[in-house]
Design a protein around this motif. Structure first.
Motif, short mmCIF file in Angstrom:
data_model
loop_
_atom_site.label_atom_id
_atom_site.label_comp_id
_atom_site.label_asym_id
_atom_site.label_seq_id
_atom_site.Cartn_x
_atom_site.Cartn_y
_atom_site.Cartn_z
N LEU A 39 2.76 15.36 -8.78
CA LEU A 39 2.85 14.74 -7.46
C LEU A 39 4.29 14.70 -6.97
O LEU A 39 5.24 14.81 -7.75
CB LEU A 39 2.27 13.33 -7.51
CG LEU A 39 0.83 13.19 -8.01
CD1 LEU A 39 0.37 11.74 -7.87
CD2 LEU A 39 -0.12 14.13 -7.29
N SER A 58 4.78 9.86 -3.98
CA SER A 58 3.53 9.53 -4.65
C SER A 58 3.78 8.92 -6.03
O SER A 58 3.11 7.97 -6.44
CB SER A 58 2.65 10.77 -4.78
OG SER A 58 2.27 11.25 -3.51
N ARG A 109 -3.15 10.95 -5.18
CA ARG A 109 -2.21 9.88 -5.49
C ARG A 109 -2.90 8.67 -6.10
O ARG A 109 -2.35 8.02 -7.00
CB ARG A 109 -1.46 9.46 -4.22
CG ARG A 109 -0.43 8.38 -4.44
CD ARG A 109 0.12 7.82 -3.13
NE ARG A 109 1.01 8.73 -2.43
CZ ARG A 109 1.88 8.34 -1.51
NH1 ARG A 109 1.98 7.05 -1.18
NH2 ARG A 109 2.64 9.22 -0.88
N ALA A 154 -2.88 6.34 1.54
CA ALA A 154 -3.18 6.14 0.13
C ALA A 154 -3.74 4.74 -0.12
O ALA A 154 -4.70 4.56 -0.88
CB ALA A 154 -1.93 6.38 -0.72
N ALA A 191 -3.16 12.36 -0.71
CA ALA A 191 -3.35 10.92 -0.83
C ALA A 191 -4.47 10.59 -1.80
O ALA A 191 -4.38 9.63 -2.58
CB ALA A 191 -3.64 10.32 0.54
#
Length: 246
Positions: free
Chosen positions: A89, A93, A67, A21, A64
């Motif tokens: 999420l 996250s 996120r 992320a 990701a």
């Protein structure tokens, strides 16, 4: 779980979800990322679903990318066929976002010229943040009250949803980091309008054939040179991140 290695620009072995992320978040504040999957011969679906091409690594990359996004933008037909639920999420996250003073969840933005949407569908009814439905100006004026009760229905085009106007709608709501998930027709429209800053393309190691749509399939040439930004590997799956030089 298969590890993910960043091959370019520098080697980093086995990125965990937070590191992945962080890598995807290292972009300007105003950024549109097109995240999709394709087979080696360019097919975007297996038996009508892109999920049929993916594996655990593709799921992790998509999670990701969501996120780090302010908004997830997707065609309504794709959302239905891919089985989208409420855009909520996971705990890790949410914690990652709160550490960065972001809302717990991104907003879901659906593209639907026809407004053929079920207001009781979980992706609308149970959304943790009020969704946006981008439609034509005429459809927005006559939207059903049940739909406007669960989503902001906004006109963004006369005959069809226009990508430039759609982006303005999102930017006006301070939704600046856009995670676009297709499908192929909407991806083509975004690419043709030159609104995509990055393509994050998962290449599944398989030949699909068949009638599946291709990303960017158009009667008109779309000539946008891209620069390779990063290459991720997870087993036999590659994720290619390419960016436009603006």
């Amino acid at each position: 779980m298969t590890g993910i290695d960043r091959i370019l620009p520098t080697t980093a072995t086995d990125l965990d979800d937070d590191a992945l992320a962080d890598d995807l978040a290292d972009v300007p504040d105003r950024w549109t990322r097109l995240t999709m999957i394709a087979s080696l011969d360019g097919a975007t679906a297996h038996d009508g679903r892109s999920g049929g091409l993916g594996d655990d690594s593709d799921v992790r990359v998509l999670a990701a990318a969501r996120r780090v996004a302010d908004v997830v933008l997707v065609g309504a037909g794709t959302a239905r066929s891919e089985g989208y639920e409420q855009l909520e999420l996971d705990g890790a996250s949410v914690a990652w976002r709160r550490e960065r003073e972001l809302p717990a969840h991104p907003v879901l933005a659906l593209v639907s010229g026809s407004l053929d949407l079920d207001p009781a569908h979980p992706m609308l009814r149970d959304a943790p943040r009020r969704p946006i439905v981008l439609t034509t100006d005429a459809a927005a004026r006559t939207a059903d009250a049940a739909l406007t009760a669960v989503a902001d229905v906004v006109g963004a085009g006369e005959e069809h949803v226009e990508p430039h106007r759609a982006r303005i709608v999102l930017h006006d709501r301070d939704l600046l980091r856009i995670q676009c998930e297709g499908g192929p027709a909407w991806a083509t429209a975004m690419l043709a309008a030159d609104l995509v800053d990055e393509t994050c393309l998962t290449l599944a190691s398989r030949i699909e054939g068949g009638p599946s749509h291709r990303i960017g399939a158009s009667d008109d040439t779309i000539a946008h040179p891209m620069r390779l930004h990063a290459l991720l590997r997870a087993g036999d799956t590659l994720v290619v991140r390419s960016v436009r030089d603006r």
